[in-house]
Design an enzyme around this catalytic site. Sequence first.
Site, PDB file in Angstrom:
ATOM      1  N   ASP A 192      -1.211  -6.102  -0.471  1.00 26.33           N
ATOM      2  CA  ASP A 192      -1.498  -5.507   0.840  1.00 26.33           C
ATOM      3  C   ASP A 192      -2.978  -5.191   0.991  1.00 26.33           C
ATOM      4  OD1 ASP A 192       0.167  -4.932   2.960  1.00 26.33           O
ATOM      5  OD2 ASP A 192       1.032  -3.136   2.045  1.00 26.33           O
ATOM      6  N   GLU A 222       9.169  -4.642  10.249  1.00 29.25           N
ATOM      7  CA  GLU A 222       9.583  -3.316   9.768  1.00 29.25           C
ATOM      8  C   GLU A 222      10.070  -2.419  10.914  1.00 29.25           C
ATOM      9  OE1 GLU A 222       6.852  -1.175   7.202  1.00 29.25           O
ATOM     10  OE2 GLU A 222       8.126   0.613   7.244  1.00 29.25           O
ATOM     11  N   GLU A 230      -1.347  -5.518   8.197  1.00 29.39           N
ATOM     12  CA  GLU A 230      -0.591  -4.999   9.339  1.00 29.39           C
ATOM     13  C   GLU A 230      -1.306  -5.342  10.634  1.00 29.39           C
ATOM     14  OE1 GLU A 230       0.333  -0.802   9.017  1.00 29.39           O
ATOM     15  OE2 GLU A 230       1.035  -1.045   6.954  1.00 29.39           O
ATOM     16  N   ASP A 284       0.835  -1.212   0.000  1.00 28.12           N
ATOM     17  CA  ASP A 284       0.000   0.000   0.000  1.00 28.12           C
ATOM     18  C   ASP A 284       0.869   1.261   0.000  1.00 28.12           C
ATOM     19  OD1 ASP A 284       0.866  -0.114   2.627  1.00 28.12           O
ATOM     20  OD2 ASP A 284      -1.106   0.271   3.506  1.00 28.12           O
ATOM     21  N   SER A 285       2.187   1.090   0.075  1.00 23.57           N
ATOM     22  CA  SER A 285       3.087   2.238  -0.116  1.00 23.57           C
ATOM     23  C   SER A 285       2.870   2.848  -1.496  1.00 23.57           C
ATOM     24  CB  SER A 285       4.550   1.808   0.048  1.00 23.57           C
ATOM     25  OG  SER A 285       4.840   0.713  -0.789  1.00 23.57           O
TER      26      SER A 285
HETATM   27  O1  KIV Z   1       3.506  -1.168   1.577  1.00 25.78           O
HETATM   28  C1  KIV Z   1       4.667  -1.583   1.515  1.00 25.78           C
HETATM   29  O2  KIV Z   1       5.428  -1.291   0.597  1.00 25.78           O
HETATM   30  C2  KIV Z   1       5.124  -2.431   2.604  1.00 25.78           C
HETATM   31  C3  KIV Z   1       6.586  -2.751   2.641  1.00 25.78           C
HETATM   32  C4  KIV Z   1       7.312  -1.572   3.121  1.00 25.78           C
HETATM   33  C5  KIV Z   1       6.868  -3.958   3.445  1.00 25.78           C
HETATM   34  O3  KIV Z   1       4.369  -2.831   3.425  1.00 25.78           O
END
Ligand code: KIV
Length: 285
Positions: free
Chosen positions: A102, A200, A134, A63-64
């Site tokens: 995610d 993380e 998460e 989700d980044s």
């Molecule tokens: O959303 C993301 O890119 C992540 C990674 C940083 C593990 O959760």
Amino acid sequence: MSTRSTISKKAAIAEPDASARKRMTVPGFTARKGGAPLICLTSYTAHVAKICDEVCDLLLVGDSLGMVIHGMPNTLGVTLEHMIMHGQAVMRGADKALVVVDMPFGSFEESPEIAFRNAARVIKETGAHAIKLEGGTEMAPTIRHLTRRGIPVMAHIGLMPQAMNTAGGFKAVRSPEQFDAVAADGQAVAEAGAFSVVVEGVAPALAKRLTEELPIPTIGIGASADCDGQILVFEDMVGLLPRVPTFVKRYGTMEEMMRAAVAQYAEEVAERRFPAEEHTYKVKD
Ligand code: KIV
């Protein structure tokens, strides 16, 4: 005769090349616990996925992407629709790596049933192999609910970007008095059936402890080389984003290359040097 040409045809056939690599599976990924380090990167588009797929065991549609691709200030505004659209693109580019999508903020926390409905939609509409969410101890019942119903779950503990408002920002876990709680999160998600866990933003000693104590692979980001594998955000790693967090090593200078290319293009257009004759279509007789 060279050594190369003395290798019998049979031996040459028996040695699989990279293109013969089989698609990574969820059990295959878990079985790498304690073995050769697991190589993971994020991908959000088909072309990047194709490049990363050549070497990665796992591609995460993280989700980044809200921050990296859509210019959001954090990940909280990312929707299920964003994740599905990018998940579909990545699945078109990858045919070797395990693809994990995610679950965005608000799509899984309310109840295990809602989490299942949304996770099933992600799996059905993207064809991805697993989801990531998460949360530690508090998410264990949800992880159990999903895994028992056919949805593999990668957990994510330590620094959890979706909890930035309760944590007061992106806070790494550095104080020894916080370690036991994160270790308990790790135990809870592993017991609930997570096939792997992203760790993380934690001090190396805690990452090492988690890796030693948990029966599933730990995938570190801002953690330690002691983890069972590593993950980075692709755009951070190739040098496309101006901000370089402590945990990122830049393996490329994409931003500079792109700026130079754009500047040269602008110059050549302004001076009518582009397109040149070779970039134009000839008249057909
Ligand atoms: O959303 C993301 O890119 C992540 C990674 C940083 C593990 O959760």
